[in-house]
Design an enzyme around this catalytic site. Structure first.
Site, PDB file in Angstrom:
ATOM      1  CE  LYS A   1       6.205 -30.582 -25.111  1.00 31.22           C
ATOM      2  NZ  LYS A   1       6.051 -31.362 -26.346  1.00 31.22           N
TER       3      LYS A   1
ATOM      4  CG  ASP B   1      13.252 -30.664 -51.714  1.00 30.59           C
ATOM      5  OD1 ASP B   1      13.807 -31.778 -51.707  1.00 30.59           O
ATOM      6  OD2 ASP B   1      12.150 -30.455 -52.252  1.00 30.59           O
TER       7      ASP B   1
ATOM      8  CG  ASP C   1       6.123  -8.139 -20.461  1.00 27.52           C
ATOM      9  OD1 ASP C   1       5.199  -8.382 -19.660  1.00 27.52           O
ATOM     10  OD2 ASP C   1       7.246  -7.759 -20.112  1.00 27.52           O
TER      11      ASP C   1
ATOM     12  CE  LYS D   1       8.882 -32.969 -29.156  1.00 28.92           C
ATOM     13  NZ  LYS D   1       8.988 -34.355 -28.835  1.00 28.92           N
TER      14      LYS D   1
ATOM     15  CG  HIS E   1      11.947 -35.160 -26.259  1.00 26.14           C
ATOM     16  ND1 HIS E   1      11.311 -33.940 -26.081  1.00 26.14           N
ATOM     17  CD2 HIS E   1      10.993 -36.097 -26.031  1.00 26.14           C
ATOM     18  CE1 HIS E   1      10.048 -34.136 -25.743  1.00 26.14           C
ATOM     19  NE2 HIS E   1       9.824 -35.435 -25.710  1.00 26.14           N
TER      20      HIS E   1
ATOM     21  CG  HIS F   1       2.845 -33.167 -26.929  1.00 29.59           C
ATOM     22  ND1 HIS F   1       3.740 -33.120 -27.977  1.00 29.59           N
ATOM     23  CD2 HIS F   1       3.460 -33.873 -25.948  1.00 29.59           C
ATOM     24  CE1 HIS F   1       4.836 -33.771 -27.651  1.00 29.59           C
ATOM     25  NE2 HIS F   1       4.709 -34.234 -26.440  1.00 29.59           N
TER      26      HIS F   1
END
Length: 400
Positions: A148, A325, A153, A320, A318, A146
Site C-alpha cells: 500500500k 532491543d 509529485d 504490522k 491490523h 499487498h
C-alpha cells in the site's frame, strides 16, 4: 468404476494438479524476483495510527498534487468513502495531473466496471495488479499485491497498513475503531517508492514507463536513518530471521495474524530459551475466518516459553510492526504470517534511529494498555468447536 471411486479419483487429480501448479509457479516466481532494498537513507516521517487522521492528511495532499499521483492499494472498497477517493482522483486527472491507480485483482474485486470506466474517461490510468494468469492458475490466484504505497509529485510518500474503505475510518461497527500504522514519508526514499510502484505498474498495465526518465525532484535529506525493503516469494522470511537472530534483550511483534513459518517459530522459541523478552500484540476480534484459530497453536508455544501475548480490545488491531532491543523497528505492509512471508508482495520500512523507535514505542505501548493478557489456561480450556476450527485452520494456514 463406481461413482465413489470416480469422485475420489477426481479429488486426487485436483490435489495433484494444485501441487504441480503451485510448485512450478513458485519456482518461476523465485527465478524472476531479484532482491531489492535501499541503502540506509535519511528522511522525515509522520506516523498515523488512526484512519480518520490519516485520510484527512492524505486527501489534502492528493488535492494539492501538481504533477502526478501514483497509488497502489491492496483493497479499495465499493462504498461512499471509496467514492470520495475516486472523486478526488478524477478531479485531479481533469486538472491535468497524471494519475495512476493500481489495485490488487483479488483484494479490490468489488471495484465495479462502471467505476473503472468513469475513472478512465476522466483520464485516470487504472490497472489491476496480480491478475490470475496462465499457465499457473492456482499459484497466481494466491499471490497478492499487498503493498500500500502512494507517491505524490515525487515529493511525498505514504506506506503502511491502511486500505481504502469505510472500515478504515471506523464506520464498520464490528471492527471499529480500526487500529493500524501508516507512514507519511519525505526525504531520500521517496524516489525508491516511485520506482517500486512502476515495477509493479509495468508488469500489469498496458503502457510501459521508462523509470529513469520520470520526474523525480531533488529530495531534502531528512534526519531519520531508514531502509525500505520490498519482498515477495519468501524473501521476507530471510529478512525476519536475520532480525530475530540479532536480538539481545527484547522483541515486540504487533500483527493481526500470528502464523509464522517453522523457521521463524523455531528462532523465536530459541530466543525465548536464551532469555529474550518477547511481547506479541494481536487482535481480540478477527476480520477473517480461521486466522485467529490458526494462530492459537503458535501462541500456545510462545506462552509456554514465557512470552507475553496481548489481545487488543479497543476495536480491531491490523497494525504490522516489530521492535528490536529498542534500537530498530519495522513498520510496513507485511503481517507476521505465512501468506505475507511466502505469497504476498510486501514492502516494509526499517528504522535505525533510537529516538524514532522511542517515539513509535509510545504508540505500541498505548496499544498494549488497550489490550488484555492472553493466558495459556485460556487456550487450553476444552472447546470442541474451537478445536475443530484449529484443525481446519492448521491445514490451511499457508493460504489464510
Amino acid at each position: 468404476m463406481n461413482l465413489p471411486s470416480i469422485v475420489i479419483a477426481l479429488i486426487l487429480l485436483i490435489i495433484v494438479w494444485f501441487y504441480i501448479d503451485f510448485t512450478l509457479g513458485r519456482k518461476k516466481h523465485l527465478s524472476i524476483f531479484g532482491k531489492r532494498e535501499t541503502p540506509i537513507l535519511h528522511g522525515n516521517f509522520d506516523i498515523f495510527p488512526h484512519g480518520k487522521e490519516l485520510f484527512v492528511d492524505y486527501f489534502h495532499e492528493l488535492k494539492m498534487a501538481q504533477r502526478h499521483i501514483h497509488i497502489l492499494f491492496y483493497i479499495v472498497r465499493d462504498d461512499q468513502f471509496s467514492q470520495q477517493f475516486f472523486d478526488i482522483l478524477k478531479t485531479k486527472a481533469k486538472e491535468g495531473v497524471e494519475v495512476r491507480l493500481l489495485v490488487d485483482r483479488v483484494g479490490s474485486n468489488k471495484v465495479k466496471k462502471t467505476v473503472i470506466n468513469e475513472l478512465r474517461q476522466t483520464g485516470v490510468q487504472f490497472a489491476f495488479s496480480n491478475r490470475i494468469r496462465l499457465p499457473f492458475i492456482f499459484y497466481s490466484s494466491q499471490v497478492r499485491n499487498h503493498r500500500k504505497i502512494s507517491i505524490i509529485d515525487g515529493k511525498i510518500g505514504y506506506l503502511g497498513g491502511f486500505n481504502v474503505g469505510k472500515e478504515y475510518i471506523d464506520e464498520d461497527p464490528k471492527l471499529s475503531p480500526w487500529r493500524d500504522y501508516h507512514l507519511k514519508i519525505t526525504g531520500e526514499s521517496v524516489p525508491f517508492l516511485q520506482h517500486e510502484f512502476f515495477i509493479d505498474w509495468n508488469e500489469y498495465a498496458p503502457d510501459n514507463v521508462t523509470l529513469d526518465s520520470f520526474y523525480a525532484p531533488e529530495q531534502p535529506k531528512g534526519t531519520i536513518p531508514h531502509q525500505i525493503v520490498p519482498t515477495e516469494a519468501g524473501f521476507l522470511e530471510e529478512r525476519y530471521l536475520r532480525l530475530i537472530q540479532k536480538v539481545k534483550k527484547s522483541i515486540i511483534i504487533g500483527t493481526p495474524y500470528f502464523i509464522p513459518s517453522k523457521k521463524l517459530m523455531d528462532e523465536l522459541i530459541s530466543s525465548a530459551k536464551r532469555g529474550i523478552k518477547i511481547t506479541i500484540v494481536v487482535p481480540y476480534i478477527t476480520d477473517h475466518m480461521l486466522v485467529q484459530e490458526a494462530s492459537y497453536r503458535y501462541l500456545r508455544l510462545m506462552l509456554k516459553e514465557g512470552a507475553e501475548v496481548f489481545q487488543y480490545m479497543n476495536g480491531f488491531y491490523h497494525a504490522k510492526s516489530i521492535i528490536i532491543d529498542d534500537q530498530l523497528c519495522d513498520i510496513g505492509t507485511a503481517n507476521f504470517d505465512k501468506r505475507s512471508i511466502f505469497l504476498n508482495k510486501e514492502i516494509n520500512c526499517y528504522f535505525y534511529d533510537p529516538a524514532f523507535v522511542d517515539r513509535f514505542k509510545d504508540i505500541i505501548q498505548k496499544d498494549i494498555l488497550d489490550s488484555k493478557p492472553l493466558k495459556l489456561t485460556d487456550l487450553n480450556k476444552p472447546h470442541f468447536f474451537r478445536s475443530l476450527k484449529e484443525g481446519i485452520a492448521g491445514a490451511l494456514s499457508f493460504f489464510l
